[in-house]
Design an enzyme around this catalytic site. Structure first.
Site, PDB file in Angstrom:
ATOM      1  N   GLU A 278       0.449  -0.880  -0.087  1.00 23.71           N
ATOM      2  CA  GLU A 278      -0.103  -0.305   0.028  1.00 23.71           C
ATOM      3  C   GLU A 278       1.143   1.361  -0.212  1.00 23.71           C
ATOM      4  O   GLU A 278       0.638   1.865  -0.385  1.00 23.71           O
ATOM      5  CB  GLU A 278      -0.600  -0.352   1.088  1.00 23.71           C
TER       6      GLU A 278
ATOM      7  N   TYR B  58      -6.432   7.740   3.664  1.00 24.50           N
ATOM      8  CA  TYR B  58      -6.753   5.910   2.515  1.00 24.50           C
ATOM      9  C   TYR B  58      -6.029   4.849   2.856  1.00 24.50           C
ATOM     10  O   TYR B  58      -6.357   3.529   2.340  1.00 24.50           O
ATOM     11  CB  TYR B  58      -6.073   6.394   1.403  1.00 24.50           C
TER      12      TYR B  58
ATOM     13  N   ASP C 234      -9.970   5.464  -2.757  1.00 27.32           N
ATOM     14  CA  ASP C 234      -8.512   6.999  -3.324  1.00 27.32           C
ATOM     15  C   ASP C 234      -8.796   7.404  -4.663  1.00 27.32           C
ATOM     16  O   ASP C 234     -10.540   7.640  -4.790  1.00 27.32           O
ATOM     17  CB  ASP C 234      -7.470   5.897  -3.968  1.00 27.32           C
TER      18      ASP C 234
ATOM     19  N   CYS D 244     -14.299   0.420 -14.964  1.00 27.26           N
ATOM     20  CA  CYS D 244     -14.976   2.011 -14.736  1.00 27.26           C
ATOM     21  C   CYS D 244     -13.102   3.021 -15.158  1.00 27.26           C
ATOM     22  O   CYS D 244     -13.145   3.863 -14.073  1.00 27.26           O
ATOM     23  CB  CYS D 244     -15.524   2.484 -13.571  1.00 27.26           C
TER      24      CYS D 244
ATOM     25  N   CYS E 116     -19.269   0.255 -19.242  1.00 26.14           N
ATOM     26  CA  CYS E 116     -21.131  -0.117 -18.169  1.00 26.14           C
ATOM     27  C   CYS E 116     -20.899  -1.740 -18.569  1.00 26.14           C
ATOM     28  O   CYS E 116     -21.736  -1.870 -17.708  1.00 26.14           O
ATOM     29  CB  CYS E 116     -20.817   1.223 -18.854  1.00 26.14           C
TER      30      CYS E 116
ATOM     31  N   CYS F 202     -20.207  -4.031 -15.871  1.00 26.99           N
ATOM     32  CA  CYS F 202     -19.630  -3.700 -14.894  1.00 26.99           C
ATOM     33  C   CYS F 202     -20.783  -4.725 -14.170  1.00 26.99           C
ATOM     34  O   CYS F 202     -21.698  -4.486 -14.316  1.00 26.99           O
ATOM     35  CB  CYS F 202     -19.339  -2.039 -14.669  1.00 26.99           C
TER      36      CYS F 202
ATOM     37  N   CYS G   1     -26.010   1.952 -11.495  1.00 29.91           N
ATOM     38  CA  CYS G   1     -25.407   2.964 -11.585  1.00 29.91           C
ATOM     39  C   CYS G   1     -25.622   4.560 -12.054  1.00 29.91           C
ATOM     40  O   CYS G   1     -26.166   4.612 -13.539  1.00 29.91           O
ATOM     41  CB  CYS G   1     -24.538   2.850 -13.004  1.00 29.91           C
TER      42      CYS G   1
HETATM   43  S1  SF4 Z   1     -21.861   1.278 -14.865  1.00 29.69           S
HETATM   44 FE1  SF4 Z   1     -21.067   3.668 -13.949  1.00 29.69          FE
HETATM   45  S2  SF4 Z   1     -19.560   1.983 -12.399  1.00 29.69           S
HETATM   46 FE2  SF4 Z   1     -19.489   0.775 -13.731  1.00 29.69          FE
HETATM   47  S3  SF4 Z   1     -18.514   1.171 -15.298  1.00 29.69           S
HETATM   48 FE3  SF4 Z   1     -20.109   2.293 -15.874  1.00 29.69          FE
HETATM   49  S4  SF4 Z   1     -19.690   4.277 -14.946  1.00 29.69           S
HETATM   50 FE4  SF4 Z   1     -18.766   2.992 -13.867  1.00 29.69          FE
END
Ligand code: SF4
Length: 394
Positions: free
Chosen positions: A50, A133, A151, A203, A210, A213, A219
């Site tokens: 870290e 952090y 972060d 992301c 997305c 994701c 989101c």
């Molecule tokens: S859905 Fe939202 S959190 Fe997921 S990659 Fe896209 S912008 Fe990022």
């Protein structure tokens, strides 16, 4: 204080956390400092990684991490190491205060805490070089404390998930609160690492993926079509430009003269070729030669060395010279800068200077900027200005 431009829609934190952890179980990155699935990593390894990962990418850290671990496999070994060895091993990784803090924390933990890491965020923050952090990341990963570690990568993901349009750094406390609200009751370490991996692989700052994701359904940034524009950033301040001269000198054996910087401050305790002061403009040839560590047939190399620090840009003109052997006597100057009768103003050739053979430069505690300067001096494309003052007799 300006308000967010749109009302924040919050996802269900339990569902969001469960989705992220399920994604992590399949897609987690294999990193040298990670424990196998279902296991908890040793605090020493978590802490080492870290600190190294502060403002540095995982790809850049991997080799350094392995090298440190093989040389100093535990906190006691690191505490017993000379600081100069630690700085030399850190050379090239940047932000050298981290290495000094690492070493001093190792000594505190080994000598004052019987080798046991503090297990609370507050205890960790009391160690040199550990902010909110890093303390949160170590507490969560090493001790499974339910503590968010937010972060810049996590800020990006959270700003998009919640569609936070407030600018950074003003939005930081809000994003941290959201990160904390999402933390699950168990698997805190996995959650923190999953958020890191999501920011690094899905992301991403540009063109977030997305479709793949785990948070695509909840989101808010994606739903509003603004995800890629988040997080918003306040106006960046231009970094000032500083300029100066450096002096790369070799002796008859090819060794290069290096000086140790003061322990405190920028690049503290690291080595460098002799340097003049940094100012808004380059020194004139006469000024540069007055800044030189000693009289010698100095030649100015073509071009400049450029390097970006966090708070300023640096440009350095490099002067080179060769001397027969050992250290020539320093120039003695009076207060107007003329060579003459008064004691030397820059007695760099005292205890903190040494000649390092070229083949040993790779292992020396040289920060990247100084390596660039030395390389420029040693591989100079030719002289633009030749000496204006002859070497002083020893
Ligand atoms: S859905 Fe939202 S959190 Fe997921 S990659 Fe896209 S912008 Fe990022």
């Amino acid at each position: 204080m300006p308000k967010s431009r749109a009302k924040v829609q919050k996802p269900d934190s339990g569902t969001a956390a469960a989705r992220l952890l399920a994604w992590y179980d399949v897609h987690r990155r294999a990193l040298p400092w990670r424990a196998p699935p279902g296991r908890r990593q040793e605090p020493y390894r978590v802490w080492l990684s870290e600190i190294m990962l502060q403002q540095t990418t995982a790809a850049a850290v991997a080799g350094y991490y392995r090298n440190f671990l093989s040389r100093w496999p535990n906190i006691e070994a690191l505490a017993a190491a000379p600081l100069d060895d630690v700085l030399a091993a850190w050379s090239g990784l940047g932000y050298y205060a981290r290495a000094r803090n690492l070493h001093s924390s190792a000594r505190m933990i080994a000598r004052e805490m019987n080798g046991r890491f503090p297990q609370t965020v507050e205890g960790l923050k009391a160690l040199p070089g550990i902010g909110a952090y890093t303390a949160g990341a170590i507490a969560a990963i090493a001790f499974d404390v339910k503590e968010a570690a937010v972060d810049a990568n996590a800020e990006r993901v959270l700003a998009r998930l919640y569609a936070v349009e407030e600018t950074l750094p003003r939005a930081k406390p809000q994003l941290r609160r959201f990160g904390q609200e999402l933390m699950p009751e168990s698997r805190a370490g996995d959650f923190v690492q999953a958020l890191m991996d999501l920011g690094a692989t899905i992301c991403t700052p540009r063109r977030p993926d997305c479709e793949n994701c785990p948070w695509t359904e909840e989101c808010e940034g994606r739903k509003r079509g603004i995800a890629e524009t988040l997080p918003r950033k306040g106006a960046l301040r231009a970094r000032p430009l500083k300029r100066g001269a450096a002096f790369v000198v070799r002796d008859g054996t090819g060794a290069v003269l290096l000086v140790k910087r003061p322990e405190k401050g920028l690049l503290g305790g690291m080595l460098e070729p002799p340097l003049g002061p940094w100012a808004a403009a380059f020194p004139s040839a006469d000024e540069a030669l007055r800044q030189a560590p000693f009289a010698a047939p100095w030649r100015k190399c073509a071009g400049v060395v450029r390097h970006g620090f966090t708070h300023f840009e640096l440009e350095i003109e490099v002067w080179t010279a060769e001397v027969d052997r050992g250290c020539p006597a320093p120039i003695r100057r009076n207060s107007s800068g003329n060579a003459g009768k008064m004691p030397a103003l820059r007695p760099i050739l005292a205890d903190n200077a040494k000649w390092i053979p070229v083949e040993k430069l790779a292992d020396a505690a040289l920060p990247t900027v100084m390596r660039k300067i030395i390389a420029h001096g040693l591989n100079s494309g030719g002289a633009l200005v030749t000496q204006t003052r002859s070497a002083r007799k020893r």
